[in-house]
Design an enzyme around this catalytic site. Structure first.
Site, mmCIF file in Angstrom:
data_model
loop_
_atom_site.group_PDB
_atom_site.id
_atom_site.type_symbol
_atom_site.label_atom_id
_atom_site.label_comp_id
_atom_site.label_asym_id
_atom_site.label_seq_id
_atom_site.Cartn_x
_atom_site.Cartn_y
_atom_site.Cartn_z
ATOM 1 N N ASP A 17 51.231 47.289 34.202
ATOM 2 C CA ASP A 17 50.168 46.868 35.114
ATOM 3 C C ASP A 17 50.115 45.342 35.083
ATOM 4 O O ASP A 17 50.649 44.702 34.170
ATOM 5 C CB ASP A 17 48.847 47.489 34.638
ATOM 6 C CG ASP A 17 47.642 46.982 35.398
ATOM 7 O OD1 ASP A 17 47.732 46.862 36.635
ATOM 8 O OD2 ASP A 17 46.628 46.693 34.750
ATOM 9 N N ASP A 19 47.022 42.890 36.487
ATOM 10 C CA ASP A 19 45.700 42.362 36.139
ATOM 11 C C ASP A 19 45.088 43.134 34.969
ATOM 12 O O ASP A 19 45.000 44.361 34.998
ATOM 13 C CB ASP A 19 44.762 42.448 37.347
ATOM 14 C CG ASP A 19 45.221 41.543 38.474
ATOM 15 O OD1 ASP A 19 45.031 40.328 38.366
ATOM 16 O OD2 ASP A 19 45.781 42.062 39.460
#
Length: 242
Positions: A17, A19
């Protein structure tokens, strides 16, 4: 906290991922930055994995390219509505932006009346941000659900200070499973790192595939392993064996 094991460049595929995992969450999503040495490390890992490293994000792939330049990588953007299955490959789009025009129109009056709310338009998804206006959280959630109440083809998801709408039938888990069917990922064991509610789909998928699911932070999760925060992620990436 059960820390993740070392991984093998020959047998694993790494999914990250963006953020909250590679970069800290900030009020202005456009102000994030990854240090050059961190990008160099990701490039090194991509090469050792034979290209089997992907960024899986709610952001558009073009935005990820901008933040991670000059890194070349596979990616799933907008929770899988955009796909690039190999570094340097073409990006596929699974939906036309026009399908969300009625939702844009429905949200407009609330945005006009509440300027502290901000709408991030990803074309194939809309994200209502209230990080700088936490007192408007319930309003943001209510107006998004109301704007999509007659749309069975759309899904509303709540995340970290956001509420987002995108087409139903797509999430990070399905995107990961699709990427795992293509070279250079096919036949490898998936490893996924993510911090948010939207990452739970991928963490669950990785678990069913016999992979390594790693939750970043302290929120409830289906993941077996944990890393404390973004700094801990980068520390683990440095010592993970690749």
């Amino acid at each position: 906290m059960k820390r993740p094991p070392a991984i093998d460049a020959k047998t694993h595929a790494l999914f990250l991922d963006f953020d909250g995992t590679l970069v800290d969450l900030v009020d202005d999503p456009e102000s994030v930055a990854l240090a050059p040495d961190r990008i160099e490390r990701l490039q090194e890992m991509t090469e050792r994995l034979g290209g089997a490293l992907a960024i899986v994000s709610g952001r558009r792939i073009e935005a990820l390219d901008r933040f991670l330049s000059p890194l070349a990588f596979a990616a799933a953007g907008v929770h899988g509505l955009e796909r690039r299955v190999r570094p340097g490959g073409e990006t596929r789009f699974l939906m036309a932006p026009e399908a969300l025009d009625p939702v844009r129109d429905a949200l407009a009056p609330t945005l006009e009346e509440n300027r502290r709310l901000s709408l991030e338009d990803k074309g194939t998804a809309l994200v209502l941000h209230y990080r700088t206006a936490p007192d408007l959280a319930e309003l943001a959630k209510t107006v998004m659900h109301k704007a999509t109440r007659d749309r069975d083809d759309l899904l509303v998801m709540e995340g970290d200070n956001i509420v987002e709408v995108h087409p139903a039938g797509m999430d990070k888990g399905r995107a990961l499973a699709d990427i795992m069917t293509a070279s250079p990922f096919e036949g490898r064991i998936p490893v996924y790192l993510g911090d948010d509610t939207t990452d739970e789909f991928a963490l669950k998928t990785v678990g069913t595939m016999g992979g390594i699911a790693i939750k970043v932070g302290t929120k409830d999760s289906v993941a077996e392993y944990r890393l404390a925060d973004v700094a801990d992620v980068h520390h683990w990436l440095d010592i993970c064996g690749i």
